[in-house]
Motif scaffolding. Structure first.
Motif, PDB file in Angstrom:
ATOM      1  N   VAL A   1      49.889  48.880  42.564  1.00 32.13           N
ATOM      2  CA  VAL A   1      51.015  48.076  43.022  1.00 32.13           C
ATOM      3  C   VAL A   1      51.120  48.248  44.536  1.00 32.13           C
ATOM      4  O   VAL A   1      51.071  49.376  45.038  1.00 32.13           O
ATOM      5  CB  VAL A   1      52.318  48.530  42.343  1.00 32.13           C
ATOM      6  CG1 VAL A   1      53.521  47.798  42.931  1.00 32.13           C
ATOM      7  CG2 VAL A   1      52.233  48.311  40.838  1.00 32.13           C
TER       8      VAL A   1
ATOM      9  N   CYS B   1      59.888  45.234  44.684  1.00 32.90           N
ATOM     10  CA  CYS B   1      59.619  45.621  43.301  1.00 32.90           C
ATOM     11  C   CYS B   1      60.835  46.248  42.631  1.00 32.90           C
ATOM     12  O   CYS B   1      60.981  46.179  41.409  1.00 32.90           O
ATOM     13  CB  CYS B   1      58.438  46.584  43.258  1.00 32.90           C
ATOM     14  SG  CYS B   1      58.589  47.953  44.441  1.00 32.90           S
TER      15      CYS B   1
ATOM     16  N   ASN C   1      57.254  42.309  48.518  1.00 37.24           N
ATOM     17  CA  ASN C   1      57.139  43.056  47.266  1.00 37.24           C
ATOM     18  C   ASN C   1      58.405  43.867  47.033  1.00 37.24           C
ATOM     19  O   ASN C   1      58.408  45.092  47.105  1.00 37.24           O
ATOM     20  CB  ASN C   1      55.920  43.984  47.280  1.00 37.24           C
ATOM     21  CG  ASN C   1      55.743  44.679  45.933  1.00 37.24           C
ATOM     22  OD1 ASN C   1      56.045  44.130  44.889  1.00 37.24           O
ATOM     23  ND2 ASN C   1      55.253  45.910  45.971  1.00 37.24           N
TER      24      ASN C   1
ATOM     25  N   GLY D   1      55.452  42.901  41.329  1.00 41.93           N
ATOM     26  CA  GLY D   1      55.462  44.266  41.816  1.00 41.93           C
ATOM     27  C   GLY D   1      56.115  45.229  40.846  1.00 41.93           C
ATOM     28  O   GLY D   1      55.765  46.403  40.801  1.00 41.93           O
TER      29      GLY D   1
ATOM     30  N   PHE E   1      54.193  46.542  36.491  1.00 48.72           N
ATOM     31  CA  PHE E   1      52.919  47.255  36.409  1.00 48.72           C
ATOM     32  C   PHE E   1      52.704  47.744  34.983  1.00 48.72           C
ATOM     33  O   PHE E   1      53.623  47.775  34.158  1.00 48.72           O
ATOM     34  CB  PHE E   1      52.868  48.398  37.419  1.00 48.72           C
ATOM     35  CG  PHE E   1      53.896  49.482  37.222  1.00 48.72           C
ATOM     36  CD1 PHE E   1      53.601  50.601  36.456  1.00 48.72           C
ATOM     37  CD2 PHE E   1      55.140  49.403  37.831  1.00 48.72           C
ATOM     38  CE1 PHE E   1      54.533  51.613  36.291  1.00 48.72           C
ATOM     39  CE2 PHE E   1      56.085  50.407  37.675  1.00 48.72           C
ATOM     40  CZ  PHE E   1      55.775  51.517  36.896  1.00 48.72           C
TER      41      PHE E   1
ATOM     42  N   CYS F   1      58.084  51.866  44.136  1.00 49.86           N
ATOM     43  CA  CYS F   1      57.813  50.831  43.128  1.00 49.86           C
ATOM     44  C   CYS F   1      57.609  51.436  41.739  1.00 49.86           C
ATOM     45  O   CYS F   1      57.139  50.740  40.827  1.00 49.86           O
ATOM     46  CB  CYS F   1      56.595  50.007  43.527  1.00 49.86           C
ATOM     47  SG  CYS F   1      56.940  48.788  44.825  1.00 49.86           S
TER      48      CYS F   1
END
Length: 257
Positions: free
Chosen positions: A70, A80, A78, A23, A26, A128
């Motif tokens: 994401v 992240c 997640n 997560g 990216f 995120c």
């Protein structure tokens, strides 16, 4: 706790860490700008009046290398970023840029506040991003890109709103020729089986703090655009809807749809 339980717990922890790492890992940001007329054309009465006659921001989205967004922050599936700011806290943080947000990043649908859209975008994307604790910088980064005349959608597409459909590949080539990279075009089909309409144009920026350097979008069209055979792949950018006293919509295309 026996050995089987220990192993199961360890596997769960590892799986959670893997999801969290994915997560956060990216590749780029996608700035999505939408054409309000296309959003509102099927049911203009559901949109706030006056309907903007310029492109507005939909969002700035952390995106994986394979062009998938994401997924939203989730502390279990997640995680992240550690302890991102809750969405309920961001509006107060955005006061210094509120006027710019109201103009460039409005919620277009009646019954929803602009703050609702900003909070949803934070929940789905901002938490995120590279600014999980600083919504002011995250939203300012999006505004700086969207307000830059270099990325004015109509300018880079090389066309004006019209009832004449445009070839999608020609529009993409116009953008490439103007800014050096291919965007992504997103389509809508308000009347099933009829003409495609341009819903959004999306610019892809290399991951940076803040994002500023363009790159090619991995996929230059969304699935609906591609659902039409290549020789018929045209898209209309409908002229702005004008309104007189609320629901009295004046736009000839609506009458002929």
């Amino acid at each position: 706790m026996d050995m089987k339980q220990i192993l199961a717990f360890a596997a769960a922890v590892v799986a959670s860490l893997v999801v969290s790492a994915q997560g956060a890992d990216f590749a780029f940001y996608k700035l999505s700008l939408r054409w309000p007329t296309t959003l509102c054309i099927a049911a203009p009465q559901t949109c706030k009046s006056p309907i903007p006659d310029t492109f507005t921001i939909h969002g700035l989205w952390p995106t994986f290398k394979d062009d998938k967004n994401v997924p939203p922050y989730n502390p279990l599936t997640n995680k992240c970023n550690p302890n991102p700011m809750p969405a309920t806290n961001i509006v107060a943080e955005l006061q210094p840029i509120r006027g710019r947000l109201e103009k460039k990043w409005p919620d277009l649908i009646k019954g929803y506040r602009n703050e609702d859209l900003w909070e949803i975008q934070w929940l789905h994307h901002g938490m995120c991003s590279d600014y999980p604790r600083d919504p002011l910088i995250y939203y300012t980064s999006a505004l700086i890109l969207a307000e830059n005349s270099k990325y004015d959608p109509l300018k880079v597409l090389g066309v004006q709103p019209s009832q004449t459909p445009y070839d999608i590949d020609t529009l993409l080539d116009n953008v490439k020729r103007t800014v050096g990279f291919y965007p992504q075009i997103s389509c809508s089909m308000p009347i099933k089986g009829k003409q495609l309409y341009l819903k959004e144009i999306r610019f892809c920026f290399k991951r940076a703090m803040p994002p500023y350097q363009l790159q090619n979008c991995p996929d230059d069209m969304d699935n609906l655009c591609r659902s039409v055979p290549p020789l018929q792949r045209t898209v209309m950018i409908p002229p702005p809807i004008t309104t007189n006293s609320g629901l009295n919509v004046t736009w000839e295309l609506l009458a002929s749809a």
